[in-house]
Design a protein around this motif. Structure first.
Motif, short mmCIF file in Angstrom:
data_model
loop_
_atom_site.label_atom_id
_atom_site.label_comp_id
_atom_site.label_asym_id
_atom_site.label_seq_id
_atom_site.Cartn_x
_atom_site.Cartn_y
_atom_site.Cartn_z
N LEU A 39 0.83 -1.20 0.00
CA LEU A 39 0.00 0.00 0.00
C LEU A 39 0.87 1.26 0.00
CD1 LEU A 39 -2.70 1.48 0.20
CD2 LEU A 39 -2.60 1.11 2.69
N PHE A 40 1.85 1.31 0.89
CA PHE A 40 2.69 2.49 0.97
C PHE A 40 3.51 2.66 -0.31
CE2 PHE A 40 3.05 2.68 5.92
CZ PHE A 40 1.68 2.83 6.01
N ARG A 41 4.10 1.58 -0.79
CA ARG A 41 4.92 1.67 -1.99
C ARG A 41 4.08 2.13 -3.20
NH1 ARG A 41 10.22 1.74 -2.00
NH2 ARG A 41 10.23 0.61 -3.95
N ALA A 145 3.34 15.10 12.41
CA ALA A 145 2.38 15.71 11.48
C ALA A 145 2.49 15.13 10.07
CB ALA A 145 2.56 17.22 11.45
N SER A 146 3.71 14.99 9.53
CA SER A 146 3.82 14.46 8.17
C SER A 146 3.35 13.01 8.11
CB SER A 146 5.24 14.59 7.63
OG SER A 146 6.14 13.77 8.34
N ALA A 147 3.60 12.24 9.18
CA ALA A 147 3.12 10.85 9.21
C ALA A 147 1.60 10.81 9.25
CB ALA A 147 3.70 10.12 10.42
N GLN A 148 0.99 11.71 10.00
CA GLN A 148 -0.48 11.77 10.05
C GLN A 148 -1.05 12.18 8.70
OE1 GLN A 148 -0.83 14.43 13.36
NE2 GLN A 148 -0.88 12.77 14.86
N ARG A 149 -0.45 13.19 8.07
CA ARG A 149 -0.90 13.61 6.74
C ARG A 149 -0.74 12.47 5.74
NH1 ARG A 149 2.07 18.23 8.16
NH2 ARG A 149 3.72 17.64 6.72
N PHE A 150 0.38 11.75 5.83
CA PHE A 150 0.62 10.62 4.95
C PHE A 150 -0.45 9.55 5.15
CE2 PHE A 150 2.63 6.37 4.48
CZ PHE A 150 2.83 6.39 3.11
N ALA A 151 -0.74 9.18 6.38
CA ALA A 151 -1.74 8.14 6.66
C ALA A 151 -3.11 8.53 6.13
CB ALA A 151 -1.80 7.86 8.16
N ILE A 152 -3.49 9.78 6.31
CA ILE A 152 -4.79 10.26 5.80
C ILE A 152 -4.79 10.23 4.28
CG2 ILE A 152 -6.27 12.30 5.60
CD1 ILE A 152 -5.35 12.93 8.56
N VAL A 154 -3.02 8.30 2.33
CA VAL A 154 -3.07 6.90 1.88
C VAL A 154 -4.49 6.38 1.97
CG1 VAL A 154 -2.32 4.54 2.42
CG2 VAL A 154 -0.65 6.39 2.34
N ALA A 155 -5.20 6.72 3.04
CA ALA A 155 -6.61 6.30 3.16
C ALA A 155 -7.44 6.90 2.03
CB ALA A 155 -7.16 6.72 4.52
N ASP A 156 -7.21 8.18 1.71
CA ASP A 156 -7.91 8.81 0.59
C ASP A 156 -7.55 8.13 -0.73
OD1 ASP A 156 -9.08 10.60 2.34
OD2 ASP A 156 -7.70 12.25 1.84
N TYR A 157 -6.29 7.77 -0.88
CA TYR A 157 -5.81 7.07 -2.08
C TYR A 157 -6.55 5.75 -2.24
CZ TYR A 157 -2.42 4.35 -4.87
OH TYR A 157 -1.82 3.55 -5.80
N VAL A 158 -6.66 4.98 -1.17
CA VAL A 158 -7.36 3.69 -1.21
C VAL A 158 -8.83 3.91 -1.56
CG1 VAL A 158 -8.18 1.76 0.22
CG2 VAL A 158 -5.80 2.50 0.36
N ASN A 159 -9.46 4.90 -0.94
CA ASN A 159 -10.87 5.19 -1.24
C ASN A 159 -11.07 5.56 -2.70
OD1 ASN A 159 -11.79 4.66 1.36
ND2 ASN A 159 -11.54 6.77 2.03
N SER A 160 -10.17 6.35 -3.26
CA SER A 160 -10.32 6.75 -4.65
C SER A 160 -10.15 5.56 -5.59
CB SER A 160 -9.35 7.89 -5.00
OG SER A 160 -8.03 7.43 -5.01
#
Length: 166
Positions: A39-41, A145-152, A154-160
């Motif tokens: 997922l991250f990659r 903060a950057s880790a939280q932004r990244f996690a959010i 990635v969740a948006d990426y998965v949803n899209s």
């Protein structure tokens, strides 16, 4: 991305998955580690994820990242460790003393192995990461903060993707 870079990137991803397969984990931990790695990659290649993760630091200048995993070391390590059983992992940091630093990576305690989701940002240009310079690190407060932004992101990426948007 040029074909050679894409092949190198996919090869690096496969090596990470092979490494996970050899680590001392339960089957559930292994499945979860593989899922997050993939997922991250995959999300590192998304311009939307880059902008969401880095706009506060770089404005709209994500063009400074010429390779998919560029810049994601801190955010992805922290998010990965938070999602996994964090008592099995240590966040490691190589300071600016290294010419190409700073750099973050993970250390899997049960396996006694470094696990670096973004090492290929260096190895794709022939630079080896000096893991022996790494020291345990904790991210606190605004550092997360950057880790939280990244996690959010990635969740948006998965949803899209699930909605057929990417």
């Amino acid at each position: 991305m040029r074909k050679e870079k894409e092949e190198f990137y996919q090869q690096a991803t496969r090596r990470l998955l092979q490494q996970i397969d050899k680590m001392k984990m339960t089957d559930d931990q292994r499945r979860m580690a593989r899922r997050f790695t993939l997922l991250f990659r995959n999300s590192f290649k998304s311009e939307a994820v880059k902008h969401a993760t880095f706009d506060d630091q770089l404005g709209k200048r994500t063009d400074v990242f010429t390779y998919p995993s560029d810049g994601f070391c801190k955010a992805s390590c922290f998010a990965f460790m938070s999602a996994m059983d964090s008592s099995d992992w240590k966040l490691m940091y190589i300071s600016e003393i290294w010419t190409y630093g700073p750099h973050f990576f993970l250390y899997h305690i049960p396996s006694k192995q470094n696990f670096d989701l973004t090492a290929d940002q260096y190895t794709n240009i022939g630079i080896s990461v000096p893991y022996e310079l790494g020291r345990p690190e904790r991210l606190e407060g605004k550092e997360t903060a950057s880790a939280q932004r990244f996690a959010i992101a990635v969740a948006d990426y998965v949803n899209s993707i699930q909605q057929g948007g990417m």
